[in-house]
Enzyme design. Structure first.
Site, mmCIF file in Angstrom:
data_model
loop_
_atom_site.group_PDB
_atom_site.id
_atom_site.type_symbol
_atom_site.label_atom_id
_atom_site.label_comp_id
_atom_site.label_asym_id
_atom_site.label_seq_id
_atom_site.Cartn_x
_atom_site.Cartn_y
_atom_site.Cartn_z
ATOM 1 C CG ASP A 154 6.606 -0.561 -9.341
ATOM 2 O OD1 ASP A 154 5.664 -0.749 -10.130
ATOM 3 O OD2 ASP A 154 6.453 -0.262 -8.135
ATOM 4 C CE1 TYR A 172 5.021 3.511 -3.910
ATOM 5 C CE2 TYR A 172 6.537 2.958 -5.659
ATOM 6 C CZ TYR A 172 5.481 2.616 -4.845
ATOM 7 O OH TYR A 172 4.913 1.376 -4.967
ATOM 8 C CE LYS A 211 2.879 0.686 -8.368
ATOM 9 N NZ LYS A 211 4.165 1.143 -7.844
ATOM 10 C CG HIS A 260 -0.505 3.167 -5.552
ATOM 11 N ND1 HIS A 260 0.586 3.984 -5.470
ATOM 12 C CD2 HIS A 260 -0.133 2.024 -4.953
ATOM 13 C CE1 HIS A 260 1.561 3.354 -4.840
ATOM 14 N NE2 HIS A 260 1.153 2.159 -4.509
#
Ligand SMILES: NC(=O)c1ccc[n+]([C@@H]2O[C@H](COP(=O)([O-])OP(=O)(O)OC[C@H]3O[C@@H](n4cnc5c(N)ncnc54)[C@H](OP(=O)(O)O)[C@@H]3O)[C@@H](O)[C@H]2O)c1
Length: 280
Positions: free
Chosen positions: A47, A52, A77, A110
């Site tokens: 994931d 990120y 996402k 997200h």
């Protein structure tokens, strides 16, 4: 590690490994090494997300593992600030490029609001972003699409305006944080709940009631947390950069009695909030 080889089936008939490996907030070499360690330990579901800042490392770790792409399940996402059709399409292709992949297994919005405007109303923008995800799905560039941090109102907005029911909603879900209303709506529409922060970012692991229950089963609190999410029919995404923890978190081939689950269901445990409003 039997659970790493088990799958849920999404509403579109596609399968998804029952345990995923979380990668936020890992960055750079730490992210790369954690994903390598997770793949070595047998995880096949990773994931990540644009925000990120580790998609390149995730992609490199996947390639270096030499595991065939089709044996892996990769989620990314759409940045929560993107609420227009064109920008969402462009952002998806940028994610693919950073990952060095030509498709995703799962692509999520997200959050229903930008992180710096939590709980603000973006109903129109979410519908526009969802149209983009539907196009990506119909073109076969993502095998499943979904949402994250969507509460019942935001889910209903997509159900009312979209042509595809989201396959997944990724929410903060752990012992002591059941998100009942969101869970009920997801169950009613066959939307698989993915549990982020399944260990409460570590915060559940020291709760004395959780520690006592884990002791009773001869497991660590972390393994109890992961098992609980599975017992609830949700998909845990534990994260660790410690190879021993990474392995142990997937070693959850034990069962909890109905009574134990009821006891755990009754707990309320406050941990760090990432976005999902507490609606229970
Ligand atoms: N969609 C969203 O908005 C959203 C938000 C948050 C997270 N997520 C996803 O969900 C994933 C997991 O959530 P999270 O990272 O917030 O938290 P988490 O997985 O609940 O907890 C991670 C923390 O637990 C520790 N830990 C892990 N295994 C352990 C073990 N066996 N024993 C003791 N400590 C252990 C880790 O430290 P060590 O590294 O030392 O093991 C780390 O500090 C993220 O990485 C991300 O992929 C999504």
């Amino acid at each position: 590690m039997r659970l790493l080889e088990e799958y849920y089936t999404l509403s579109n008939g596609r399968t998804i490994p029952k345990i995923g490996f979380g990668t936020a907030p890992l960055k750079g070499e730490e992210a790369y090494q954690a994903v390598r360690d997770a793949l070595d330990a047998g995880y096949r579901h990773i994931d990540t997300a644009a925000i990120y800042g580790n998609e390149e490392e995730v992609g490199r770790a996947v390639r270096d593992s030499k595991i065939p792409r089709e044996k892996l399940y990769i989620t990314s996402k759409l940045d929560a600030s993107i609420k227009s059709y064109e920008h969402a399409i462009a952002a998806f292709h940028e994610s693919l490029k950073r990952l060095g992949m030509d498709y995703l297994d799962l692509y999520l919005i997200h959050a229903p609001w930008p992180w710096n405007e939590k709980f603000s109303d973006h109903k129109e923008g979410n519908v526009a972003a969802w149209r983009a995800l539907e196009k990506i799905y119909k073109e076969g560039l993502a095998n499943a699409i979904g949402i994250s941090n969507f509460d019942p109102d935001d889910i209903q907005n997509i159900l009312d305006s979209g042509t595809i029911v989201p396959h997944v909603n990724q929410i903060k879900y752990h012992i002591g944080h059941p998100q009942k209303a969101t869970r009920e709506l997801c169950d009613r529409h066959d939307i698989l709940v993915e549990a982020y922060s399944p260990l409460g970012r570590g915060g559940v692991l020291t709760d004395e009631r959780v520690v006592a229950m884990a002791k009773k089963h001869g497991v660590t609190p972390a393994r109890l947390c992961v098992r609980y999410v599975l017992e609830k029919g949700a998909l845990p995404l534990p994260r660790s950069s410690n190879p021993t923890h990474i392995k142990a978190n997937a070693d959850v081939d034990f069962t909890l009695s109905d009574k134990d689950i009821k006891t755990l269901d009754s707990l309320v445990i406050d941990t760090i909030e990432f976005g999902t409003p507490k609606k229970d």
